[in-house]
Structures are given as structure tokens and as C-alpha cells.
Design an enzyme around this catalytic site. Structure first.
Site, short mmCIF file in Angstrom:
data_model
loop_
_atom_site.label_atom_id
_atom_site.label_comp_id
_atom_site.label_asym_id
_atom_site.label_seq_id
_atom_site.Cartn_x
_atom_site.Cartn_y
_atom_site.Cartn_z
N TRP A 40 17.48 -27.66 -27.45
CA TRP A 40 17.18 -28.99 -27.97
C TRP A 40 16.26 -29.77 -27.02
CZ3 TRP A 40 22.12 -32.63 -27.97
CH2 TRP A 40 22.60 -32.82 -26.67
N THR A 48 25.22 -24.49 -23.83
CA THR A 48 24.48 -25.38 -22.95
C THR A 48 23.12 -25.71 -23.54
OG1 THR A 48 25.55 -24.31 -21.06
CG2 THR A 48 23.57 -25.61 -20.60
N GLU A 49 22.82 -27.01 -23.64
CA GLU A 49 21.53 -27.50 -24.12
C GLU A 49 21.18 -26.96 -25.52
OE1 GLU A 49 20.36 -29.78 -22.38
OE2 GLU A 49 21.16 -29.47 -20.38
N LEU A 50 22.20 -26.64 -26.31
CA LEU A 50 22.02 -26.05 -27.64
C LEU A 50 21.17 -24.78 -27.59
CD1 LEU A 50 21.65 -28.92 -30.29
CD2 LEU A 50 23.70 -27.76 -29.47
N HIS A 95 28.39 -25.68 -17.69
CA HIS A 95 27.10 -26.07 -18.29
C HIS A 95 25.99 -25.16 -17.77
CE1 HIS A 95 25.11 -29.07 -20.75
NE2 HIS A 95 24.16 -29.21 -19.86
#
Length: 413
Positions: free
Chosen positions: A297, A145-147, A109
């Protein structure tokens, strides 16, 4: 038919223990074992086990009419194995139904896509291998990761062979266009994009239990009517899996809501469920998406300032990736392990100083008293890690020199 695409992100970071300057040189165990164990087991009880049991029931009852997708980080799987093996088995049971797709992402991540293309590719390969081993699937779709997304990142993802990628349906990128269609990247038109409908996703993830919300309480029937009213072809509902039972406690009715949701949606007759890859391939792309600047995001800005928005975060990030060549030269699995969990994006999130519109969200996920405290603790660990790397490289160099001397033939008269 309008396609409803549920995607869940499963992630747990390895949390660092309180590590002071005086620990350096003496203590090389950086993890808070007690917190990692207790948090994993708590989330397993409240979210993973009950929600997986509910999903398994829904998947079996609906026999293919209900489907969903997951991505699970390598650090989460490591913690399943260490602290809650029954959770891993429950995810394998979901995979065995044939109605669940597992996506690829970075193993730990990480924010590697923002720093090192080489490390980014290596982490994705490592994660893909883990998904194949644990769940028997070769991922064809990718979720960063985290869009985190940009044209440049999309090009790398496409080069790795992925056919589909997830991204945020951010207004500043989409403009007047709707997220409820399939898109392709402007530069890599082989790569299909599914964009998160952030309003409908956040109605569940953030607003479900808010009694001050004008739509409270949210029923499955009401939510299904909103989906039916959407003028699009694919509605992408992407959220943290921990929404169900952890962020939104079971006492809020979140599990009962989801239990009733598939039937409420299917009752309309013009909506179906599908997995990420199948949904992206079922519908033709309507337009290209041009994203020269990085988006995510997170927060109202949908940018990367949650992780790299201040001097503390950027200092820690640059110091971390300055170790890349040393780690590569060392080729040591123990150091690789630490290198991976030190890259996890959560460490940089804890250093955020965004305390305005999104302050409550940042505070919820932050175990530290302040951003500076998070920075100092991380840098103390990183400094000791760097010292140990240098020692190991020196020892490796000395061993190579000794081996060369040993192989050198004796000088004869």
C-alpha cells in the site's frame, strides 16, 4: 446493504540508538530507550487514549450498528506494557464490546514474507498467540506488513488457516475492476480478499488537513455522501490508527469528524458497518485476483521499493536474514528478541532514497538525517549482534563438548 469496513493498523517500532563503530564489542543495548518512551507516551496522549475512548463511546452507543477492525503489532504491545499500560487496557476494553475484530500479522511488522517462509510462519504464529492472550480472540483474518501481497504469500496465508486477507486495491493489479467488492486469490480460492479503497482511505489519512485540497474542509456528511455514491458492495477504509490525533492533529478537527461519521453514514439507510471477516463472508466474491508480483500500500507505485528499492536496503536485508540459521541453532530468548526487532520494516524504510513524489511522507517518518546514516547505524548494530551470536554459539558448542566428555565412561585396562 453496502458494507463499510474500517480497519486500523497500530504499530510502533523499537527505535535504535545512535550506535557507532566504537560501541561494537562493548555496548549490546541497541535501543534508544528515551526516544521509544517519549514517542510512545506522546502518541498515547494524542491518539491512542482519546481515540480509543471515542471508539468505545461510539461502539456502546450504537450497540452493534458500528463495528471496526484492528491489527496491533507485537512491538507496539511490548511498548504499551513498558511505557503506557493504560493504552493496552483501553484496547482490551474495545475487545470486550464484542464489536471489534483483531487481525493477525507478523509479530514485529517484518518483511519476512519476502525472505523466509519459515520465519514468516513463525512470526505469524507468535503474533496470533499474543492476540489470543491479550485480547481473547483467535484471528481468522490476516493483514501482512504494509499490505504486502502476492499469489505466493496468499498461498502461505491460506495454508495457515486464515479465511480472509487484506490487500491494496492497486490499479495495476485491478485494472478496470473496483476495489469495492470481495475477491478471491487466483490460486487459493478459499482465501477471500478485501481490497483497500485507497482514494477514500487517503482522503482521511493524508488529505484531511490539507487546506490546498479542493474538498477542504471535509465534513462527516460530505464523506458519507461519497461512500453512498460508490457502486460496490463493501467499501474498505484501511489506514494507520495514528492518523487520528498524531498524523492529523486534534486541532484539525479529525476526532470531531470521526465522532460524527457513524451517524452520518447510518443515516443513509443503505449502508452498514462490519468487521473484516464478517464483511468478507457476507458478500459473495465477484472475481479472482491474480497478483504474481509483490504489491503493497506504499507510495504511488504500490510496490516494495520503499523498503527494498536500493543497494543499501538490499545489503542490510540480505545480511540480516543471513543470520537466520544461527538464530535458529542458538535457541536463546534474548537473541530471539533482538532478532525480531531488527526485522521491523521501519529500519529499511529509513534507508529509502525515494525523494520524488513520496518524499514528504518518507521524511515525516524518518529520524535520520540521511539514508546512508540510517544504513550505517543499522549495520553497526547488526555487526555487533552477529559477533555476539558467534560468541554464544561458540560457548554453546564448548558446553556441549564438555558435557559429552563428562558423560563418556572412563577407559579401563
Amino acid at each position: 446493504m453496502k458494507t463499510v469496513c474500517f480497519y486500523f493498523q497500530v504499530h510502533q517500532p523499537w527505535r535504535l540508538k545512535t550506535y557507532r563503530f566504537f560501541n561494537m564489542g562493548k555496548d549490546h543495548n541497541y535501543l534508544d530507550d528515551l526516544s521509544n518512551r517519549s514517542i510512545m507516551q506522546k502518541v498515547a496522549r494524542q491518539c491512542y487514549l482519546p481515540m480509543n475512548a471515542l471508539l468505545l463511546k461510539l461502539l456502546r452507543e450504537n450497540k452493534g450498528r458500528f463495528r471496526c477492525s484492528f491489527s496491533i503489532t507485537g512491538t507496539a504491545v511490548e511498548q504499551f506494557k513498558a511505557y503506557a499500560p493504560e493504552v493496552l487496557e483501553s484496547f482490551r476494553a474495545l475487545a470486550d464490546t464484542g464489536y471489534v475484530e483483531f487481525l493477525a500479522e507478523t509479530y514485529s511488522h517484518s518483511l519476512a514474507a519476502l525472505s523466509s517462509k519459515e520465519d514468516f510462519i513463525d512470526q505469524v504464529k507468535l503474533h496470533t498467540a499474543m492476540i489470543r492472550k491479550e485480547f481473547g480472540q483467535k484471528p481468522t483474518a490476516f493483514r501482512n506488513t504494509e499490505l504486502i501481497y502476492s499469489d505466493a504469500i496468499a498461498a502461505t496465508v491460506s495454508d495457515m488457516g486464515f479465511r480472509v486477507m487484506l490487500a491494496e486495491g492497486a490499479k495495476h493489479v485491478l485494472g478496470w475492476k473496483s476495489p469495492d467488492f470481495v475477491y478471491v486469490d487466483a490460486a487459493e480460492q478459499r482465501l477471500r480478499l478485501l481490497l483497500r479503497n485507497y482514494k477514500l482511505s487517503d482522503d482521511i489519512a493524508f488529505r484531511f488537513s490539507n487546506q490546498g485540497w479542493s474538498e477542504y474542509p471535509l465534513s462527516a456528511e460530505k464523506y458519507a455522501s461519497w461512500l453512498s455514491a460508490e457502486n460496490g458492495e463493501v467499501i474498505n477504509l484501511f489506514m494507520d490508527y495514528e492518523t487520528f490525533g498524531e498524523h492529523q492533529k486534534a486541532s484539525t478537527g479529525i476526532l470531531d469528524f470521526f465522532k460524527a461519521l457513524p451517524a452520518a453514514i447510518l443515516a443513509y439507510g443503505d449502508m452498514e458497518f462490519d468487521t473484516v471477516t464478517s464483511a468478507a463472508e457476507k458478500h459473495q466474491p465477484v472475481s479472482v485476483l491474480h497478483c504474481p508480483h509483490v504489491m503493497s500500500w506504499a507510495d504511488e507505485e504500490r510496490d516494495i521499493t520503499a523498503w527494498l528499492g536500493n543497494e543499501l536496503q538490499n545489503e542490510a536485508f540480505s545480511k540480516l536474514y543471513a543470520l537466520k540459521d544461527k538464530i535458529k541453532a542458538l535457541k536463546n530468548s534474548d537473541f530471539d528478541y533482538v532478532w525480531r526487532f531488527m526485522q521491523t520494516s521501519d529500519h529499511f524504510y529509513y534507508m529509502a532514497t525515494k525523494w520524488l513524489s513520496d518524499g514528504d511522507v518518507h521524511a515525516y517518518f524518518n529520524p535520520y538525517g540521511s539514508s546512508y546514516e540510517a544504513f550505517i547505524n543499522y549495520m553497526n548494530v547488526l555487526s555487533d549482534f552477529n559477533i555476539e551470536i558467534d560468541k554464544a554459539l561458540e560457548a554453546k558448542g564448548a558446553a556441549k563438548s564438555a558435557a559429552r566428555r563428562k558423560r563418556k565412561p572412563p577407559v579401563t585396562a
